[in-house]
Design a protein around this motif. Structure first.
Motif, mmCIF file in Angstrom:
data_model
loop_
_atom_site.group_PDB
_atom_site.id
_atom_site.type_symbol
_atom_site.label_atom_id
_atom_site.label_comp_id
_atom_site.label_asym_id
_atom_site.label_seq_id
_atom_site.Cartn_x
_atom_site.Cartn_y
_atom_site.Cartn_z
ATOM 1 N N TRP A 158 -35.216 -35.716 35.090
ATOM 2 C CA TRP A 158 -36.086 -34.978 34.181
ATOM 3 C C TRP A 158 -36.098 -35.660 32.811
ATOM 4 O O TRP A 158 -35.069 -36.114 32.304
ATOM 5 C CB TRP A 158 -35.581 -33.544 34.005
ATOM 6 N N ILE A 172 -31.089 -32.579 31.117
ATOM 7 C CA ILE A 172 -30.551 -31.843 32.273
ATOM 8 C C ILE A 172 -31.581 -30.786 32.658
ATOM 9 O O ILE A 172 -32.080 -30.055 31.793
ATOM 10 C CB ILE A 172 -29.208 -31.174 31.913
ATOM 11 N N PRO A 174 -33.471 -27.493 33.443
ATOM 12 C CA PRO A 174 -33.133 -26.111 33.092
ATOM 13 C C PRO A 174 -32.839 -25.290 34.347
ATOM 14 O O PRO A 174 -33.237 -25.645 35.463
ATOM 15 C CB PRO A 174 -34.393 -25.616 32.377
ATOM 16 N N LEU A 175 -32.151 -24.194 34.159
ATOM 17 C CA LEU A 175 -31.825 -23.332 35.297
ATOM 18 C C LEU A 175 -33.081 -22.736 35.918
ATOM 19 O O LEU A 175 -33.144 -22.509 37.120
ATOM 20 C CB LEU A 175 -30.885 -22.208 34.830
ATOM 21 N N SER A 176 -34.089 -22.487 35.088
ATOM 22 C CA SER A 176 -35.357 -21.962 35.586
ATOM 23 C C SER A 176 -36.497 -22.719 34.892
ATOM 24 O O SER A 176 -36.410 -23.032 33.709
ATOM 25 C CB SER A 176 -35.476 -20.464 35.294
ATOM 26 N N ASP A 177 -37.543 -23.025 35.662
ATOM 27 C CA ASP A 177 -38.691 -23.721 35.071
ATOM 28 C C ASP A 177 -39.933 -22.832 35.091
ATOM 29 O O ASP A 177 -41.058 -23.336 35.074
ATOM 30 C CB ASP A 177 -38.953 -25.036 35.799
ATOM 31 N N GLU A 178 -39.732 -21.507 35.096
ATOM 32 C CA GLU A 178 -40.868 -20.596 35.117
ATOM 33 C C GLU A 178 -41.703 -20.668 33.848
ATOM 34 O O GLU A 178 -42.863 -20.241 33.841
ATOM 35 C CB GLU A 178 -40.379 -19.166 35.347
#
Length: 558
Positions: A158, A172, A174-178
């Motif tokens: 990324w 790094i 992200p935990l969520s890409d919403e």
């Protein structure tokens, strides 16, 4: 959010980027050339191989092997495509996406990533090696609510930058890409297509993702996207773009661009241009009858046409009723009124089937071949006694003729043994020796006449002289030394244009100077094979498409 299918597109990615990272740095196009206004240069290439589609504020963007084709989503009219002529680093575009918040259009090619500023209309590019993305390529582009642009590469790495530059840094994930709107491989996908009806004998196969034609050929559907007006926009691998109306369930092909990219000759025919050439691939090739941006082109595939025996086209000439094609395997005639094709070869009277040039006057078609010149009587065409006569050379039985120019009643020939002049009234001729024989007796590859002037090109360069006075033109018009390889010359009132293997040359009569144009200016390719002047615009046939140049812009001095 629009949804589209990338099932087939993923199969194309590896071959698309196989030549990654070893580009010729000398020809890297980093941004739009600011010496010109956007639109001064325009290239029309082969846009029928579509990789992806996206929707912007005004346009539907079709990413193709010939640039980004742009269809106005309100008028359904094509605008000129974004190509290397406008600032892209490469015409083979994998992905384009508009950040609807900023209006920036982003494009991914095998060279890297580029963006178009909406206000300045300037393209700027960043290259993979310079961004540290070695041996990888971008598969997804996303726009975050945090005013960042995100890219994901083939190595699943990324990178992020602010959304108005290309200052990408590895991050790094992200935990969520919403919060990111994705385009490309990470975009929400759909694997199903509705069934459409098509005209013209085409059959839409929703299950196999094919369009079948009357020759039982399968044209792969590579990508699609739905808009807010109940349209489904499709891209195919070989048939170009299409629009499906989800109300009527009818699909229309949106033909645009050239059937093949190599343009060896251009012939203007009223409001159309005939374009063809010898291609650099072994796939079936075609001829394009191009009528500008706002009309559908017409394609002709020789392998599917009875009477069109050769697709290796070298030269084209047209009159009100007929289009003549010189090929490496004979002479092809297209009767526009009867829509009939026929091929002529040595069995019909030609001395040789390898034709370099065809030229028309009021009575005859002059045919330059590997064995000399033939003269076809136009009044006998279509009869059982069609007459083809040989022009006899006094000292050589076989003479390779590369080009033909007409000057009043004289026919000037560019031959392997030098300049040859033929008087059409007296039916006599001979090798021209009125000037330095070291120059005029060399192999001549291109020739053009304007007024009393004759311009010719040899392996030494371009030369000009006055045929009436037998005097060289004053320097610098007299000669331009180059070993670039002269393909065609077009002399006109304001300038002399020369097509070479290293760009196009222009001799400006008013400024009395030579000027070279290359890909850095806006040519699709430095290998220029054909020239056609149309008032303030000039068309160049190149190895990568048809380039139009607004050469007579009053606000610019080249």
């Amino acid at each position: 959010m629009p949804v589209k299918n990338h099932f087939i597109l993923c199969l194309l990615v590896s071959s698309f980027f196989s030549s990654l990272s070893t580009a010729d740095v000398r020809y890297r196009i980093r941004e739009t050339n600011r010496a010109y206004e956007q639109g001064d240069w325009m290239t029309i290439g082969t846009t029928r191989f579509v990789r992806s589609i996206s929707i912007g504020h005004t346009f539907i963007y079709f990413c193709t092997t010939g640039g980004i084709a742009r269809l106005n989503k309100f008028s359904y009219k094509w605008d000129f495509p974004w190509t290397t002529s406008n600032g892209l680093p490469d015409n083979d575009v994998f992905l384009a996406a508009m950040d609807l918040n900023t209006g920036f259009l982003w494009a991914v090619t095998k060279e890297g990533i580029s963006y178009l500023e909406p206000a300045s209309q300037l393209w700027r590019s960043a290259f993979y090696d310079e961004m540290g993305m070695i041996n990888q390529y971008i598969t997804s582009v996303g726009f975050g609510q945090d005013r960042q642009i995100y890219v994901v590469t083939s190595d699943n790495l990324w990178y992020a930058s602010d959304n108005v530059s290309t200052q990408f840094q590895e991050i790094i994930p992200p935990l969520s890409d919403e919060f990111i709107i994705w385009h490309g491989a990470r975009e929400q996908k759909s694997r199903s297509l509705p069934s459409f009806f098509m005209d013209g004998g085409f059959l839409f196969d929703a299950r196999q993702h094919y369009i079948d034609d009357l020759q039982f050929r399968h044209w792969q559907i590579t990508t699609w996207i739905r808009d807010d007006w109940n349209n489904l926009w499709l891209g195919t691998w070989g048939l170009g773009a299409a629009r499906g109306d989800l109300n009527t369930m009818r699909l229309e092909l949106l033909d645009f661009g050239l059937w093949d990219e190599v343009v060896d000759d251009i012939e203007k025919d009223h409001d159309a241009y005939w374009l063809a050439g010898m291609q650099e691939h072994n796939e079936p090739t075609g001829v394009t009858e191009w009528r500008g941006l706002f009309a559908k082109p017409v394609y002709y595939e020789p392998r599917l046409i009875t009477g069109f025996a050769s697709e290796e086209i070298t030269s084209i000439a047209a009159d009100a009723r007929t289009v003549w094609f010189g090929t490496r395997n004979g002479l092809v005639r297209f009767d526009k009124q009867k829509n009939m094709w026929r091929t002529y070869n040595t069995s019909h009277g030609l001395r040789n089937d390898l034709i370099h040039k065809v030229a028309l006057d009021e009575r005859f078609l002059w045919i330059g071949t590997d064995f000399g010149v033939d003269r076809l009587d136009l009044g006998t065409v279509g009869t059982d006694s069609m007459r083809i006569e040989e022009l006899r050379f006094p000292t050589h039985r076989i003479v390779r003729v590369y080009d033909i120019a007409q000057q009043d009643n004289f026919l000037w020939l560019a031959t392997e043994f030098g300049l040859y002049v033929y008087d059409k009234h007296s039916h006599s001729g001979g090798y021209y020796s009125g000037l330095d024989e070291n120059l005029v007796s060399r192999p001549i590859f291109a020739i053009s006449a304007w007024g009393e002037e004759i311009w010719f090109g040899s392996d030494w360069g371009v030369y000009g002289f006055n045929a009436a006075t037998n005097e060289w033109l004053d320097p610098p018009a007299k000669e331009y030394r180059t070993d670039a390889g002269i393909n065609r010359i077009l002399a006109s009132r304001q300038a002399v244009w020369v097509a070479t293997n290293e760009g196009a040359l222009k001799f400006d009569r008013r400024m009395q100077r030579w000027r070279q144009f290359t890909m850095q200016d806006g040519l699709a390719d430095d290998r220029v094979y054909a020239i056609e002047l149309d008032d303030d615009h000039i068309y160049f046939g190149t190895a990568r498409g048809l380039t139009r140049f607004y050469w007579n812009n009053p606000f610019r001095n080249d």
